[in-house]
Design a protein around this motif. Structure first.
Motif, PDB file in Angstrom:
ATOM      1  N   SER A  12      14.936 -11.239 -54.620  1.00 28.95           N
ATOM      2  CA  SER A  12      15.259 -10.205 -53.559  1.00 28.95           C
ATOM      3  C   SER A  12      16.140  -9.133 -53.950  1.00 28.95           C
ATOM      4  O   SER A  12      16.760  -9.404 -55.163  1.00 28.95           O
ATOM      5  CB  SER A  12      15.890 -11.122 -52.293  1.00 28.95           C
ATOM      6  OG  SER A  12      17.296 -11.610 -52.908  1.00 28.95           O
ATOM      7  N   GLU A  13      16.590  -8.281 -53.168  1.00 32.09           N
ATOM      8  CA  GLU A  13      17.388  -6.962 -53.620  1.00 32.09           C
ATOM      9  C   GLU A  13      19.005  -7.602 -53.883  1.00 32.09           C
ATOM     10  O   GLU A  13      19.666  -7.181 -54.712  1.00 32.09           O
ATOM     11  CB  GLU A  13      17.586  -6.143 -52.437  1.00 32.09           C
ATOM     12  CG  GLU A  13      17.130  -4.720 -52.783  1.00 32.09           C
ATOM     13  CD  GLU A  13      17.542  -3.987 -51.523  1.00 32.09           C
ATOM     14  OE1 GLU A  13      17.432  -2.722 -51.721  1.00 32.09           O
ATOM     15  OE2 GLU A  13      17.178  -4.259 -50.420  1.00 32.09           O
ATOM     16  N   ALA A  14      19.040  -8.878 -53.213  1.00 30.79           N
ATOM     17  CA  ALA A  14      20.253  -9.428 -53.710  1.00 30.79           C
ATOM     18  C   ALA A  14      20.465 -10.268 -54.887  1.00 30.79           C
ATOM     19  O   ALA A  14      21.099 -10.902 -55.259  1.00 30.79           O
ATOM     20  CB  ALA A  14      20.857 -10.580 -52.631  1.00 30.79           C
ATOM     21  N   GLY A  15      19.293 -10.176 -55.542  1.00 33.90           N
ATOM     22  CA  GLY A  15      19.049 -10.805 -56.931  1.00 33.90           C
ATOM     23  C   GLY A  15      18.792 -12.403 -56.822  1.00 33.90           C
ATOM     24  O   GLY A  15      18.675 -13.115 -57.716  1.00 33.90           O
ATOM     25  N   LYS A  16      18.300 -12.701 -55.590  1.00 32.37           N
ATOM     26  CA  LYS A  16      18.064 -14.090 -55.240  1.00 32.37           C
ATOM     27  C   LYS A  16      16.531 -14.385 -56.017  1.00 32.37           C
ATOM     28  O   LYS A  16      15.646 -13.549 -55.367  1.00 32.37           O
ATOM     29  CB  LYS A  16      18.224 -14.432 -53.833  1.00 32.37           C
ATOM     30  CG  LYS A  16      19.469 -15.007 -53.394  1.00 32.37           C
ATOM     31  CD  LYS A  16      19.009 -16.265 -52.596  1.00 32.37           C
ATOM     32  CE  LYS A  16      20.374 -17.338 -52.511  1.00 32.37           C
ATOM     33  NZ  LYS A  16      21.454 -16.590 -51.593  1.00 32.37           N
TER      34      LYS A  16
ATOM     35  N   LEU B  21      19.830  -4.524 -63.732  1.00 29.47           N
ATOM     36  CA  LEU B  21      19.078  -3.477 -64.405  1.00 29.47           C
ATOM     37  C   LEU B  21      18.499  -2.172 -63.013  1.00 29.47           C
ATOM     38  O   LEU B  21      18.845  -1.103 -63.159  1.00 29.47           O
ATOM     39  CB  LEU B  21      17.819  -3.710 -64.787  1.00 29.47           C
ATOM     40  CG  LEU B  21      18.075  -4.184 -66.470  1.00 29.47           C
ATOM     41  CD1 LEU B  21      16.809  -4.683 -67.121  1.00 29.47           C
ATOM     42  CD2 LEU B  21      18.653  -3.101 -67.218  1.00 29.47           C
ATOM     43  N   VAL B  22      17.890  -2.758 -62.107  1.00 26.95           N
ATOM     44  CA  VAL B  22      17.445  -2.171 -61.146  1.00 26.95           C
ATOM     45  C   VAL B  22      18.464  -1.533 -60.340  1.00 26.95           C
ATOM     46  O   VAL B  22      18.476  -0.121 -60.111  1.00 26.95           O
ATOM     47  CB  VAL B  22      16.537  -3.015 -60.121  1.00 26.95           C
ATOM     48  CG1 VAL B  22      16.107  -2.235 -58.810  1.00 26.95           C
ATOM     49  CG2 VAL B  22      15.500  -3.649 -60.811  1.00 26.95           C
ATOM     50  N   SER B  23      19.304  -2.111 -60.180  1.00 22.35           N
ATOM     51  CA  SER B  23      20.545  -1.491 -59.166  1.00 22.35           C
ATOM     52  C   SER B  23      21.390  -0.503 -59.994  1.00 22.35           C
ATOM     53  O   SER B  23      21.835   0.500 -59.378  1.00 22.35           O
ATOM     54  CB  SER B  23      21.406  -2.572 -58.468  1.00 22.35           C
ATOM     55  OG  SER B  23      21.528  -3.674 -59.404  1.00 22.35           O
ATOM     56  N   PHE B  24      21.563  -0.757 -61.182  1.00 28.40           N
ATOM     57  CA  PHE B  24      22.337   0.032 -62.051  1.00 28.40           C
ATOM     58  C   PHE B  24      21.544   1.676 -62.115  1.00 28.40           C
ATOM     59  O   PHE B  24      22.191   2.643 -61.450  1.00 28.40           O
ATOM     60  CB  PHE B  24      22.522  -0.260 -63.422  1.00 28.40           C
ATOM     61  CG  PHE B  24      23.416   0.623 -64.252  1.00 28.40           C
ATOM     62  CD1 PHE B  24      24.764   0.568 -63.987  1.00 28.40           C
ATOM     63  CD2 PHE B  24      22.881   1.719 -64.879  1.00 28.40           C
ATOM     64  CE1 PHE B  24      25.661   1.485 -64.666  1.00 28.40           C
ATOM     65  CE2 PHE B  24      23.638   2.670 -65.455  1.00 28.40           C
ATOM     66  CZ  PHE B  24      25.040   2.542 -65.414  1.00 28.40           C
ATOM     67  N   VAL B  25      20.447   1.533 -62.438  1.00 29.89           N
ATOM     68  CA  VAL B  25      19.449   2.642 -62.377  1.00 29.89           C
ATOM     69  C   VAL B  25      19.626   3.487 -60.885  1.00 29.89           C
ATOM     70  O   VAL B  25      19.699   4.749 -60.816  1.00 29.89           O
ATOM     71  CB  VAL B  25      18.277   2.411 -62.886  1.00 29.89           C
ATOM     72  CG1 VAL B  25      17.341   3.684 -63.036  1.00 29.89           C
ATOM     73  CG2 VAL B  25      18.256   2.146 -64.377  1.00 29.89           C
ATOM     74  N   GLN B  26      19.517   2.558 -60.009  1.00 35.77           N
ATOM     75  CA  GLN B  26      19.533   3.141 -58.656  1.00 35.77           C
ATOM     76  C   GLN B  26      20.824   3.808 -58.103  1.00 35.77           C
ATOM     77  O   GLN B  26      20.735   4.773 -57.743  1.00 35.77           O
ATOM     78  CB  GLN B  26      19.372   1.807 -57.569  1.00 35.77           C
ATOM     79  CG  GLN B  26      18.449   2.093 -56.634  1.00 35.77           C
ATOM     80  CD  GLN B  26      18.049   0.916 -55.654  1.00 35.77           C
ATOM     81  OE1 GLN B  26      18.756  -0.151 -55.624  1.00 35.77           O
ATOM     82  NE2 GLN B  26      16.886   0.698 -55.284  1.00 35.77           N
TER      83      GLN B  26
END
Lengths: 245, 591
Positions: free
Chosen positions: B175-179, B201-206
């Motif tokens: 999930s987006e929360a990393g769960k 990784l996903v959220s950093f690039v985001q």
């Protein structure tokens, strides 16, 4: 040919409810197929017809997952008996019956019978390690002797006692607005079973089928059901319009 | 042709790769900086085994203008040379040779160029995470160590073990929360820190207004896909194209949607960002496992087409008529399946006008049935969403086997009315009776897939033929036909190897940067020819010693044979019925 489809018409409906992974499908599988196997999580509900003497009993085996709750009331509509199933090693599974599943039974018959069933008794109780003595069918498929206990598996802690189940039964009756005295006593309808060993499984189903018998007879005597029967009127028409045959 | 020139041409796409940004399952990653020197060096290292995606070198493409002719264009002499090089190209199942050629050619770590400084931060950040994770993983997995390893119990796998890393393709859903929501191998709990890194990784690039799409290393391709509140990650050493892996992730996402609907997934996460979706999916892991096995073993998912069981058209028509007559209000699809292949499908008229049933939806439906029928005696009634049709709504599926206890012939009836179980079950009785009267089950049991030898073309070992929509069957379910995989593709390994070759051809045909119409590919143990026209897509496999002329003649013969057998191989005119209440009272059937 229409004969075949009419004889299959269910006389009475039984629904199995309970949290996921308490063993609803396994219980039914043990009863109908005489064996225990690893089942896959049920999707939606599965409908079975069980020939019991001259009667047809339909059984809904439902999914325990929250995801399928939308259909719960449909499965329960007009049910003559509801089997509320929990896992004796999991207190939460008993609590869920009250929290989530009881309200689904609102659409069941007013004289619906409730059974409270604690499954997986083999995990906590050595008594449950053999199938019940009353299982009258010769089922060689089961390892009868107490050998099913794998050497390394100690008995697990029993989280739900029989008393807890009896107390739940009382609360179910209260929820339904029923007088405890007018209903079946808890000792008749509270079971501890093991789908794995077969312990008490036949007793559970056969007892329930006996108990719903009056409901079948009543329904038959009333003749009319609340659902439209598409076949009877068609039959009538056919005899009237004998010319086109 | 010089591969390096091609590489430098694509240089702006190549982004920094640092091993530390990858989860620890991806060790031994070659450093590949956006520096052509390093790349060419890499290429030299790998000179002895050329890469499948090596541009130009391995394939020749027909001129688009000649695509309609039955004669694939004769390649030039230089092309022949390149084909020779191709001969010793290893493309074994699970091959682990490095893939720097590929990396340099198509890699795009991040959409839109990112400046180096921020990439550096990603690296540092991820490195820190990884160290932390190394600790976490050990701790988390230790209680699992005593569980015995067995092929069926992927859930119990030790995620720190080398065997776990060796899996050809990992798929993670979080999930987006990393769960963690799903992992193909190993338990989600044990992988929660790995998935945390993926989310980082996903959220950093985001955060830099970018989207991370993929990471290439020598041995692995990591593909990221975000759909609503879900993040899907594929870590693959199968050397499939990014597009193919992305497509597989989309199947996984859609299978989840088929169980929950997109609307409810969105609603759940809007309501509670860190919701544990496994609560709703518990027990569905096997459905996703089954899907991923199918993705790896069944070309129908690659081709996005449905495989029909070959059947005499008269028999198929009479089955369709049986389905057509057994209707009830709100019934929208009647589907008959045998041996996991489609026998026939009848659709509601109005529905078919609105939208058609996509093969992808049918694959998800079939997978759900195959993976979830706990015991097959009963009749199943379950909500199911067809994501390509409508991702936000449920159909109600009635599923029942018509031939217990063998359970090979399955009837699926989809209704829009959730209360319709009993009336839909009545349709099944009618279908059962009609089939009994015609002894249809017996006829179906005799139907089976065909052997390539029936085509009567020597040297042809296998093929996959997918006709496209042409005006007369417009809005029809996309189908394909393919013979049984026979010797030398009898074993599972060989079948995987052939499918890998097909996948490679498929990825080159459908390459976004450089699509091809025709590929003649001489591999080590076979020769393949892939050809796409406006009318069909065709993949053929020949014995290795076939000549090009011979292959081309064979294809002409094959196309002629398919044309002749068309009525048997495909559902030509999908029948319809009308179940919406209308003045003609056609819903009163059975008389």
């Amino acid at each position: 040919m229409p004969q075949a489809s009419r004889t299959k018409k269910p006389d009475v409906k039984v629904v199995i409810l309970g949290d996921m992974n308490v063993g609803k499908t396994s219980l039914l599988h043990r009863y109908t197929e005489r064996k225990f196997k690893d089942t896959i999580s049920t999707v939606g509900g599965a409908f079975f017809l069980k020939q019991w003497g001259p009667y047809n009993i339909s059984i809904w085996d439902t999914a325990g997952r929250e995801q399928f709750h939308g259909l719960g009331s449909m499965y329960c509509r007009g049910a003559a008996a509801v089997i509320l199933t929990y896992d004796v090693t999991n207190w939460q599974s008993l609590a869920e019956l009250e929290n989530r599943f009881l309200s689904l039974t609102d659409t069941a018959n007013t004289d619906c019978i409730f059974a409270i069933v604690g499954n997986k008794a083999d995990l906590t109780d050595t008594l449950a390690h053999g199938p019940d003595t009353e299982s009258e069918r010769g089922d060689e498929a089961q390892p009868e002797v107490p050998c099913p206990t794998p050497p390394g598996t100690p008995l697990q802690h029993k989280q739900v006692s029989r008393e807890d189940a009896v107390a739940l039964y009382a609360r179910v009756l209260r929820y339904k607005g029923l007088e405890e005295k007018a209903c079946l006593p808890a000792e008749t309808v509270c079971f501890e079973t093991s789908a794995k060993t077969g312990y008490n499984v036949d007793v559970l189903f056969e007892t329930l089928f006996d108990l719903v018998l009056p409901s079948i007879l009543k329904k038959r005597s009333e003749g009319e059901s609340s659902t439209v029967d598409l076949e009877t009127p068609m039959e009538v028409k056919r005899t009237k319009a004998g010319c086109c045959a | 042709m010089d591969p390096n020139s091609q590489q430098s041409g694509n240089m702006e796409e190549v982004k920094i790769f640092d091993p530390s940004i990858l989860p620890p399952c991806l060790d031994q990653i070659d450093l590949a900086y956006s520096d052509s020197d390093v790349l060419s060096e890499n290429h030299c290292v790998n000179e002895d085994h050329r890469m499948p995606s090596d541009p130009e070198g391995l394939l020749d493409s027909a001129d688009p203008t000649s695509e309609e002719s039955n004669q694939p264009q004769e390649p030039s002499s230089t092309d022949m040379q390149k084909l020779d090089i191709d001969d010793d190209r290893p493309l074994c199942a699970g091959g682990s040779e490095t893939d720097s050629g590929k990396a340099s050619e198509d890699s795009a770590l991040v959409d839109n160029g990112q400046d180096d400084s921020s990439e550096f931060v990603v690296t540092v950040l991820a490195r820190g995470k990884m160290e932390e994770q190394g600790m976490g993983m050990k701790g988390a997995s230790s209680p699992l160590c005593d569980t015995p390893l067995g092929p069926p119990s992927h859930r119990n796998e030790d995620v720190t073990a080398e065997s776990w890393r060796q899996h050809r393709k990992h798929v993670f859903v979080l999930s987006e929360a990393g769960k963690p929501i799903y992992s193909r191998y190993g338990s989600e709990e044990a992988l929660s820190s790995t998935m945390g890194v993926m989310m980082a990784l996903v959220s950093f690039v985001q955060s830099g207004d970018n989207i991370i799409r993929s990471v290439y290393s020598d041995e692995h391709t990591v593909v990221f896909m975000q759909r609503g509140p879900l993040v899907l990650v594929s870590v693959s050493s199968s050397r499939q194209s990014e597009q193919q892996l992305r497509n597989e992730l989309l199947y996984v996402y859609n299978q989840i949607v088929s169980m929950l609907t997109q609307a409810s997934i969105t609603r759940i996460f809007e309501h509670k960002k860190n919701y544990d979706l496994r609560r709703l999916l518990a027990g569905s892991e096997k459905i996703l496992d089954g899907l991923l096995d199918l993705v790896d073993s069944d070309p129908s998912l690659l081709l996005c087409a449905v495989h029909c069981l070959p059947l005499a058209s008269s028999l198929r028509d009479s089955l369709s008529q049986i389905l057509q007559k057994a209707i009830t209000p709100n019934l929208v699809f009647s589907i008959l399946i045998a041996k996991n292949q489609l026998l026939t499908i009848v659709q509601e008229k109005m529905v078919i006008d609105d939208a058609r049933l996509e093969p992808a939806d049918l694959h998800l439906l079939l997978n759900l049935i195959g993976a979830s029928s706990a015991f097959q005696a009963g009749e199943i009634w379950t909500p199911i969403c067809l994501p390509s049709f409508n991702p936000d709504c449920y159909f109600y599926a009635y599923i029942s086997y018509l031939d217990p206890p063998e359970c090979t012939v399955c009837l699926v009836l989809l209704s829009t009315d959730k209360e319709a179980f009993y009336s839909v079950a009545e349709c099944k009785r009618k279908i059962e009776e009609a089939m009994q009267a015609q002894n249809a089950l017996n006829a179906i049991s005799k139907a089976h897939s065909y052997s390539v030898s029936q085509v009567g073309v020597s040297d042809l070992r296998h093929f996959m033929y997918k006709p496209f929509d042409v005006p007369d069957n417009h809005r029809q379910l996309t189908q394909f036909t393919s013979p049984e995989m026979e010797a030398p593709y009898g074993s599972e390994e060989e079948q995987t190897r052939l499918l890998d070759l097909y996948r490679d051809m498929h990825s080159r045909i459908h390459s976004t940067s450089r699509p091809l119409k025709l590929i003649y590919h001489v591999a080590e143990r076979e020769t393949l020819l892939a050809w796409v026209t406006s009318k069909f897509e065709l993949y053929t496999c020949f014995s290795p010693l076939v000549t090009k002329t011979c292959a081309i003649n064979a294809i002409t013969k094959l196309l002629r044979w398919i044309k002749k057998e068309e009525d048997r191989l495909f559902i030509r005119y999908p029948p319809k019925y009308s179940t919406t209440p209308n003045p003609s009272k056609s819903s009163r059937d059975g008389h």
